[in-house]
Scaffold this active site. Structure first.
Site, short mmCIF file in Angstrom:
data_model
loop_
_atom_site.label_atom_id
_atom_site.label_comp_id
_atom_site.label_asym_id
_atom_site.label_seq_id
_atom_site.Cartn_x
_atom_site.Cartn_y
_atom_site.Cartn_z
N ARG A 101 0.92 -1.17 0.00
CA ARG A 101 -0.12 -0.07 -0.05
C ARG A 101 0.98 1.22 -0.06
NH1 ARG A 101 -5.27 1.80 3.53
NH2 ARG A 101 -6.29 0.32 1.70
N HIS A 128 -7.54 0.82 -6.50
CA HIS A 128 -7.65 -0.03 -5.12
C HIS A 128 -8.35 -1.29 -5.63
CE1 HIS A 128 -8.19 -1.39 -1.17
NE2 HIS A 128 -8.75 -0.31 -0.76
N GLN A 131 -10.57 -3.76 -3.44
CA GLN A 131 -11.83 -3.17 -2.77
C GLN A 131 -12.91 -3.66 -4.03
OE1 GLN A 131 -12.57 -1.61 0.24
NE2 GLN A 131 -14.62 -2.45 -0.48
N ASP A 216 -17.20 7.68 -1.94
CA ASP A 216 -15.91 7.35 -1.21
C ASP A 216 -15.83 8.74 -0.56
OD1 ASP A 216 -13.40 6.61 -0.16
OD2 ASP A 216 -12.40 6.51 -2.18
N CYS A 256 -16.59 2.03 0.40
CA CYS A 256 -15.42 1.07 0.65
C CYS A 256 -14.84 1.03 2.03
CB CYS A 256 -14.30 1.54 -0.25
SG CYS A 256 -13.45 2.96 0.02
N ARG A 284 -13.89 -8.16 1.93
CA ARG A 284 -12.59 -7.97 1.61
C ARG A 284 -11.93 -9.20 1.91
NH1 ARG A 284 -10.55 -3.14 1.40
NH2 ARG A 284 -8.75 -4.06 0.71
N1 CP Z 1 -11.57 0.18 2.35
C1 CP Z 1 -10.01 0.06 2.88
O1 CP Z 1 -9.25 -0.22 2.01
O2 CP Z 1 -10.32 0.28 4.21
P1 CP Z 1 -8.74 0.54 5.03
O3 CP Z 1 -8.01 1.68 4.51
O4 CP Z 1 -9.23 0.54 6.33
O5 CP Z 1 -7.89 -0.80 4.56
N1 NVA Z 2 -9.79 6.95 -1.71
C1 NVA Z 2 -9.71 6.50 -0.34
C2 NVA Z 2 -9.70 5.02 -0.32
C3 NVA Z 2 -9.71 4.41 1.36
C4 NVA Z 2 -9.89 2.91 1.48
C5 NVA Z 2 -8.04 6.83 -0.11
O1 NVA Z 2 -7.25 6.66 -0.82
O2 NVA Z 2 -7.71 7.12 0.85
#
Ligand code: CP
Ligand code: NVA
Length: 302
Positions: A101, A128, A131, A216, A256, A284
């Protein structure tokens, strides 16, 4: 055989994506102990915060018989300047699969280039994909195939929106995107998916008749300093009950998470009976377990 990575949904064939969704639904239903990844180790490097992605990967690999090692930049040599390419080469000689990540999408691409083992994108600024596996599974569980349906994306043209664009192409549904001016997804993605995507700046227009409404956060991780300006721009983009009423009567709502009640979604919608966000979060786990197995034991998928 070439190492397969999962950096975007497009790293799968459409049939593979369908098969993963079906398998995730089956495994979730069966609940039977299943440990095909005994002694396999998942390395996780997370440069941003996470609740769902981290826990679903860690719990998932353990349930499959393996183990996870979690590294934040603080407790590895990355923060002290060890090049990413070196980290990728070293880690991939020690673990069996890596989830990353990070900020720039280019970082997972570079990491994958130097990794000898599969690399999974656990979120970047562009995509992502994990997700989307869960979102699609959730849709299939509640409503069956998504082919031919209309999904409305209300909000930022961000990593989630861009993953939905890929999903629309692969699963053959239509995506109505409503975002404020200046917050559109990348042009090239819109162009490549032109037959499956419409863009508007009016949330009502996007929501009309939609089978699924998705949103989101208004400011993603790393955009904290833009928060004020974004709140102004996104003011009219909250998913409210009124907006849901414009959608198909059986429309579902997804997010998400983490969600900000009173910003991108009202508490009423998030907690309402069209919302499937808790199933979405649970999935997930199921979807990523199947992803891990798919990347590590491709032969077991025939
Ligand atoms: N939706 C999602 O990826 O959540 P987190 O940031 O908690 O992993
Ligand atoms: N768009 C958000 C998604 C979090 C799961 C981010 O990147 O922070």
């Amino acid at each position: 055989m070439k190492t397969r990575h999962f950096l975007t949904l497009m790293d799968l064939q459409a049939e593979e994506l369908r098969m993963l969704i079906q398998r995730a639904m089956e495994r979730k239903r069966l609940k039977a102990p299943y440990e095909p990844l005994k002694n396999r180790v998942l390395g996780m490097i997370f440069e941003k915060a996470s609740t769902r992605t981290r826990v679903s990967f860690e719990a998932g690999i353990v349930q499959l018989g393996g183990a996870a090692i979690f590294l934040s930049p603080r407790d590895s040599q990355l923060e002290r300047g060890e090049p990413l390419e070196d980290t990728a080469r070293v880690l991939s000689r020690m673990v069996d699969i890596i989830a990353l990540r990070t900020h720039h999408h280019n970082t997972v691409e570079r990491f994958a280039e130097y990794s000898e083992v599969p690399v999974i994108n656990a979120l970047t600024d562009r995509f992502h994909p994990c997700q989307l596996l869960a979102d699609l599974q959730t849709w299939f569980e509640h409503r069956g195939d998504i082919r031919g349906c209309t999904v409305a994306w209300i909000g930022d043209g961000n990593n989630m929106c861009q993953s939905y664009i890929n999903a629309a192409r692969m699963m053959d549904f239509h995506l109505n995107i409503a975002c404020p001016k200046g917050y559109e997804p990348e042009k090239v993605l819109l162009q490549d998916a032109a037959s499956h995507v419409s863009l508007t700046h009016d949330p009502k227009e996007a929501a009309k008749g939609a089978n699924l409404i998705v949103t989101d956060v208004w400011a993603s991780m790393g955009q904290e300093q833009e928060q004020q300006q974004r709140f102004e721009a996104f003011r009219n983009f909250q998913v409210t009950s009124k907006l849901m009423q414009l959608a198909h009567p059986e429309a579902l709502f997804m997010h998400c998470l983490p969600a900000h009640r009173g910003e991108e979604v009202s508490a009423e919608v998030l907690e309402g009976n069209q919302s499937v966000v808790w199933d979405e979060a649970e999935n997930r786990l199921h979807a990523q377990k199947v992803l891990l197995e798919f990347l590590l034991l491709p032969h077991s998928f025939g």
